[in-house]
Design an enzyme around this catalytic site. Structure first.
Site, mmCIF file in Angstrom:
data_model
loop_
_atom_site.group_PDB
_atom_site.id
_atom_site.type_symbol
_atom_site.label_atom_id
_atom_site.label_comp_id
_atom_site.label_asym_id
_atom_site.label_seq_id
_atom_site.Cartn_x
_atom_site.Cartn_y
_atom_site.Cartn_z
ATOM 1 N N CYS B 28 0.839 -1.203 0.000
ATOM 2 C CA CYS B 28 0.000 0.000 0.000
ATOM 3 C C CYS B 28 0.878 1.259 0.000
ATOM 4 C CB CYS B 28 -0.926 0.013 1.216
ATOM 5 S SG CYS B 28 -1.846 1.568 1.342
ATOM 6 N N LYS B 55 -10.587 -8.270 5.311
ATOM 7 C CA LYS B 55 -10.084 -7.706 6.563
ATOM 8 C C LYS B 55 -10.417 -8.565 7.785
ATOM 9 C CE LYS B 55 -10.599 -2.908 5.081
ATOM 10 N NZ LYS B 55 -10.969 -3.116 3.690
ATOM 11 N N VAL B 68 -5.555 1.514 5.451
ATOM 12 C CA VAL B 68 -4.264 1.713 6.095
ATOM 13 C C VAL B 68 -3.586 2.893 5.413
ATOM 14 C CG1 VAL B 68 -3.950 -0.684 6.796
ATOM 15 C CG2 VAL B 68 -3.080 0.052 4.563
ATOM 16 N N GLU B 81 -5.419 7.887 8.169
ATOM 17 C CA GLU B 81 -5.080 8.738 7.011
ATOM 18 C C GLU B 81 -3.583 9.013 6.894
ATOM 19 O OE1 GLU B 81 -6.954 9.708 4.503
ATOM 20 O OE2 GLU B 81 -8.676 8.689 5.353
ATOM 21 N N SER B 82 -3.030 8.672 5.735
ATOM 22 C CA SER B 82 -1.582 8.742 5.543
ATOM 23 C C SER B 82 -0.985 10.124 5.799
ATOM 24 C CB SER B 82 -1.212 8.275 4.129
ATOM 25 O OG SER B 82 -1.744 9.141 3.148
#
Lengths: 234, 234
Positions: B28, B55, B68, B81-82
């Protein structure tokens, strides 16, 4: 400087030494985010209002996306995007900091701002006539209804997160009165109390528009040239 | 702790006192953003890898969006949230600051990160077989080709902006070799030199995967259960 919205054929008003400029549009909630921050922090600036549907030729040279807000310095450098402009202002003018200094609380507030996209999408669908989006809009607002642990989303006084979400919250009253959005006391007691509280905040008072003015503007919006100026000094 | 990706029926590994946890998935790019920041700042943490298509039952209780990365503290609080996770890490661990302290430069970098959405959209279209999106992807990359005034997007050393865009830049080599993306020296001399330079950055070395591993994963991706674990220790 005139606040009248500028369109094709207009002259770009010359930049003034030492003056910060915000390109805006009176009814644009994204631009209002930055105007709220400027007001809350007492930052002096001038506004150049842009007709977004029929832009002046020179505006794409300043902000290639053609959107507002866009902040411009006296040397011509410009910053686009409401969140980036607003964060810049809060960082560059450290007095009366609106973002929390605690990194974790800041992250919690950032999640509330980020999640607001889920409100904005059904908001516009409903505003532009899709009645079925009303319930989606109300559902998305329930997330915020549950977030009020204090008087404001940001804590015991209005913070950055409050100013980032307020422009759309302000317009809910218009949707309720003129478009029959079922925003009621039973389902949204905290949100409705918050709206009344926010209306007393000085920065909000400086930028708020009445339900009647919104109604006038949005009735004109489907045409080629919306009545942008009906919100000036309204 | 095992790095194997967890799915339905798995046990949630217990939180460890004083240990920061990142929920991730090896392939990801959003999670990789935060892993790059953790590596660049030498922040100790543990990884729990999640099978995103199937999941574990317990994951939605930690991050309701099911995505993720998600950062979790030993008391259970979590940040999703990245960009929010990455910014939190840079704020909470002030040593080796990755974001610029100058508010204007920070805004310029934020615009580069925000604009990267225009790369990500055609990137996935092309990756998943829409050949016509290849030219859109290359056009979107031209914006960045023009941004290299220094060795890195963030200046003379890798900064926050570099780590936020790198995961997709890393995968361009896979698209070039395996999907015939025409990323060539004539059109992208600076971007290609940047890719070689970034491959020498320690944080990048810690998270980079080979073209062959990407190929193996994406070949398995259309099935019900992609081969998530083929990227571990690869």
């Amino acid at each position: 400087m005139s606040l009248k919205h500028l369109g094709p054929g207009s002259q770009l008003p010359p930049l003034q030494p030492g003056k910060l400029r915000l390109y805006s549009m009176v009814f644009c909630p994204f631009a209002q985010r930055s105007r709220l921050v400027l007001a809350a922090k007492n930052i002096p600036y001038e506004v150049v209002n842009i007709k977004l549907k029929v832009k002046p030729e020179w505006y794409l040279g300043i902000n290639p996306s053609g959107m507002v807000p866009c902040l411009q310095f006296d040397d011509g450098r410009a910053i686009p995007e409401s969140l980036i402009v607003s964060e810049y202002l809060d960082n560059a003018y450290p007095e009366n900091k609106l973002k929390p200094s605690d990194p974790y609380i800041n992250a919690v507030h950032s999640v509330m701002i980020d999640s607001f996209g889920k409100v904005i999408t059904p908001f516009y669908k409903f505003l532009f006539g899709d009645q079925s989006a009303g319930e989606d809009l109300l559902k998305s607002l329930e997330y915020y209804e549950k977030k009020f642990e204090n008087n404001y989303l940001g804590g015991d006084k209005p913070a950055f997160v409050d100013y980032m979400v307020w422009p759309w919250i302000e317009r809910l009253e218009f949707l309720k009165q003129k478009k029959n959005l079922d925003l009621n006391e039973t389902r949204f007691p905290k949100l409705l109390a918050y709206i009344e509280r926010m209306k007393q905040v000085p920065a909000v008072k400086e930028t708020i528009l009445s339900v009647e003015v919104y109604d006038k503007f949005f009735k004109s919006y489907s045409g080629d040239e919306p009545d942008y100026d009906c919100g000036i000094n309204a």
